[in-house]
Design an enzyme around this catalytic site. Sequence first.
Site, PDB file in Angstrom:
ATOM      1  CE1 TYR A 110      66.967  43.089   1.043  1.00  0.00           C
ATOM      2  CE2 TYR A 110      67.998  42.047   3.857  1.00  0.00           C
ATOM      3  CZ  TYR A 110      68.559  42.067   1.945  1.00  0.00           C
ATOM      4  OH  TYR A 110      68.082  41.488   1.343  1.00  0.00           O
ATOM      5  CG  ASP A 149      65.569  44.300 -13.940  1.00  0.00           C
ATOM      6  OD1 ASP A 149      66.382  43.133 -12.535  1.00  0.00           O
ATOM      7  OD2 ASP A 149      65.337  45.362 -13.182  1.00  0.00           O
ATOM      8  CG  ASN A 194      66.459  38.057  -7.739  1.00  0.00           C
ATOM      9  OD1 ASN A 194      67.134  37.423  -7.261  1.00  0.00           O
ATOM     10  ND2 ASN A 194      66.028  38.798  -7.984  1.00  0.00           N
ATOM     11  CE  LYS A 243      64.873  40.564   1.224  1.00  0.00           C
ATOM     12  NZ  LYS A 243      64.268  40.622  -0.342  1.00  0.00           N
ATOM     13  CG  ASP A 293      57.845  49.103 -10.455  1.00  0.00           C
ATOM     14  OD1 ASP A 293      58.211  48.660  -9.447  1.00  0.00           O
ATOM     15  OD2 ASP A 293      58.222  50.542 -10.525  1.00  0.00           O
ATOM     16  CB  VAL A 294      58.314  43.792  -8.196  1.00  0.00           C
ATOM     17  CG1 VAL A 294      58.373  43.345  -9.058  1.00  0.00           C
ATOM     18  CG2 VAL A 294      59.277  44.436  -7.446  1.00  0.00           C
TER      19      VAL A 294
HETATM   20  N1  LIG Z   1      73.329  39.728  -2.091  1.00  0.00           N
HETATM   21  C1  LIG Z   1      72.805  39.595  -1.253  1.00  0.00           C
HETATM   22  O1  LIG Z   1      73.453  39.397  -0.426  1.00  0.00           O
HETATM   23  C2  LIG Z   1      71.518  38.598  -0.492  1.00  0.00           C
HETATM   24  C3  LIG Z   1      71.425  38.617   0.519  1.00  0.00           C
HETATM   25  C4  LIG Z   1      70.589  37.811   1.247  1.00  0.00           C
HETATM   26  C5  LIG Z   1      68.816  38.233   0.059  1.00  0.00           C
HETATM   27  N2  LIG Z   1      68.742  39.040  -1.127  1.00  0.00           N
HETATM   28  C6  LIG Z   1      68.169  38.735  -2.044  1.00  0.00           C
HETATM   29  O2  LIG Z   1      68.198  38.494  -3.549  1.00  0.00           O
HETATM   30  C7  LIG Z   1      67.559  39.439  -4.072  1.00  0.00           C
HETATM   31  C8  LIG Z   1      68.157  39.506  -5.005  1.00  0.00           C
HETATM   32  O3  LIG Z   1      69.125  40.453  -4.732  1.00  0.00           O
HETATM   33  P1  LIG Z   1      70.492  40.625  -5.386  1.00  0.00           P
HETATM   34  O4  LIG Z   1      71.667  40.567  -4.550  1.00  0.00           O
HETATM   35  O5  LIG Z   1      70.455  39.920  -6.395  1.00  0.00           O
HETATM   36  O6  LIG Z   1      70.298  42.547  -5.973  1.00  0.00           O
HETATM   37  P2  LIG Z   1      70.739  43.104  -6.819  1.00  0.00           P
HETATM   38  O7  LIG Z   1      70.715  44.665  -6.507  1.00  0.00           O
HETATM   39  O8  LIG Z   1      72.614  42.887  -7.373  1.00  0.00           O
HETATM   40  O9  LIG Z   1      69.619  42.745  -7.818  1.00  0.00           O
HETATM   41  C9  LIG Z   1      68.407  43.041  -7.787  1.00  0.00           C
HETATM   42  C10 LIG Z   1      68.006  43.413  -9.152  1.00  0.00           C
HETATM   43  O10 LIG Z   1      66.514  43.661  -8.519  1.00  0.00           O
HETATM   44  C11 LIG Z   1      65.736  45.045  -9.703  1.00  0.00           C
HETATM   45  N3  LIG Z   1      64.995  45.234  -9.236  1.00  0.00           N
HETATM   46  C12 LIG Z   1      65.013  46.371  -8.118  1.00  0.00           C
HETATM   47  N4  LIG Z   1      64.230  47.006  -7.933  1.00  0.00           N
HETATM   48  C13 LIG Z   1      62.702  46.667  -9.000  1.00  0.00           C
HETATM   49  C14 LIG Z   1      61.515  46.728  -8.726  1.00  0.00           C
HETATM   50  N5  LIG Z   1      61.253  48.063  -8.310  1.00  0.00           N
HETATM   51  N6  LIG Z   1      61.248  46.028  -9.757  1.00  0.00           N
HETATM   52  C15 LIG Z   1      61.690  45.339 -10.229  1.00  0.00           C
HETATM   53  N7  LIG Z   1      63.425  45.270 -10.477  1.00  0.00           N
HETATM   54  C16 LIG Z   1      63.646  45.254  -9.030  1.00  0.00           C
HETATM   55  C17 LIG Z   1      67.372  45.802  -9.758  1.00  0.00           C
HETATM   56  O11 LIG Z   1      67.073  46.173 -10.881  1.00  0.00           O
HETATM   57  C18 LIG Z   1      68.610  44.631 -10.007  1.00  0.00           C
HETATM   58  O12 LIG Z   1      67.892  44.005 -11.502  1.00  0.00           O
HETATM   59  C19 LIG Z   1      66.542  40.192  -3.457  1.00  0.00           C
HETATM   60  O13 LIG Z   1      65.649  40.236  -3.021  1.00  0.00           O
HETATM   61  C20 LIG Z   1      67.594  40.323  -2.107  1.00  0.00           C
HETATM   62  O14 LIG Z   1      66.752  40.824  -1.143  1.00  0.00           O
HETATM   63  C21 LIG Z   1      70.260  39.386  -1.563  1.00  0.00           C
END
Ligand SMILES: NC(=O)c1ccc[n+]([C@@H]2O[C@H](COP(=O)([O-])OP(=O)(O)OC[C@H]3O[C@@H](n4cnc5c(N)ncnc54)[C@H](O)[C@@H]3O)[C@@H](O)[C@H]2O)c1
Length: 271
Positions: free
Chosen positions: A164, A42, A95, A168, A68-69
């Site tokens: 966004y 992360d 993720n 996706k 950092d991804v």
């Molecule tokens: N929560 C939702 O409703 C939802 C719905 C559909 C898809 N998603 C997808 O699921 C995945 C996780 O979402 P979430 O809800 O857990 O989000 P979140 O914001 O709760 O957590 C995301 C995590 O990614 C980390 N992150 C952000 N940028 C980064 C980078 N450049 N390098 C490394 N780490 C990084 C953040 O520090 C955080 O820990 C994402 O790809 C999101 O698009 C989420």
Amino acid sequence: MEALQAFSLAGKVALVTGAASGIGLECARVLGAAGARVMMGDVDHSGCAAAAAALRAAGLDVQARVQDVTAEGDWQASIEATLAAFGGLDVLVNNAGIYQGGTLESNTLEEVRRVHRVNVDSVFLGMKFAAQAMKPGGAAGRGGSIVNLSSVAGLIGVPGHTAYGSTKGAVRLYSRHAAVEFGALGYGIRVNSVHPGLIQTAMGEKVFEDFVALGLAPTPDEAKTVVLGMTAVGRLGTARDVANMVLFLASDASGYATGAEFVVDGGMSAR
Ligand SMILES: NC(=O)c1ccc[n+]([C@@H]2O[C@H](COP(=O)([O-])OP(=O)(O)OC[C@H]3O[C@@H](n4cnc5c(N)ncnc54)[C@H](O)[C@@H]3O)[C@@H](O)[C@H]2O)c1
């Protein structure tokens, strides 16, 4: 009769990005509980280190590292660290992601480029460097499973989701093309995308707030009630709901599934 151990990840090594919180943290927990050794990456290193320490205290074999991804060098270093720590790489969960709200007209080019860098470039880099390690003759060399986090917004239109959702949609087809290409190359690497609906994480809360900003609901709580009404199962989604699907796709139980989309949205997009 052969033993049925459908969802065991015993002997497997996984790398999960964005694992400090939300869905990524839950994936690390669920994959670890199924027997995988898990590298948690992360950009929020202190949060990730604390999360990993809590999982280790619960008996799971996990480690945390800053990653950092969007950074090519971080990917190479993370995969090398995973190989050095755990002696393999069988599962990659792409993720990490960010949400960008606003309308098509209000979004700036920089906002759109940023969300594409984090959500799409990351998937390209992750699949590229993981495949180099997983493919026959690679440093891990056992094939594997790559799971890319897309969204229902990568399948259907949602107001306020052009920036966004476009990322996706790209993740969805990146996954399909990579699955077919890896198959043609004989790599033994499966690639699938997971499409959550609205999940109760920090990102999910931001989406509810944006529905209010767009005038789709008067308050975030009312926005939740609207979304709840769109589901067929009558509840909002949890990070565990998504992590359980990731577990299935990571495991050999899904061995005949590749290049496919797995929706986890309580039926929201089925109507
Ligand atoms: N929560 C939702 O409703 C939802 C719905 C559909 C898809 N998603 C997808 O699921 C995945 C996780 O979402 P979430 O809800 O857990 O989000 P979140 O914001 O709760 O957590 C995301 C995590 O990614 C980390 N992150 C952000 N940028 C980064 C980078 N450049 N390098 C490394 N780490 C990084 C953040 O520090 C955080 O820990 C994402 O790809 C999101 O698009 C989420």
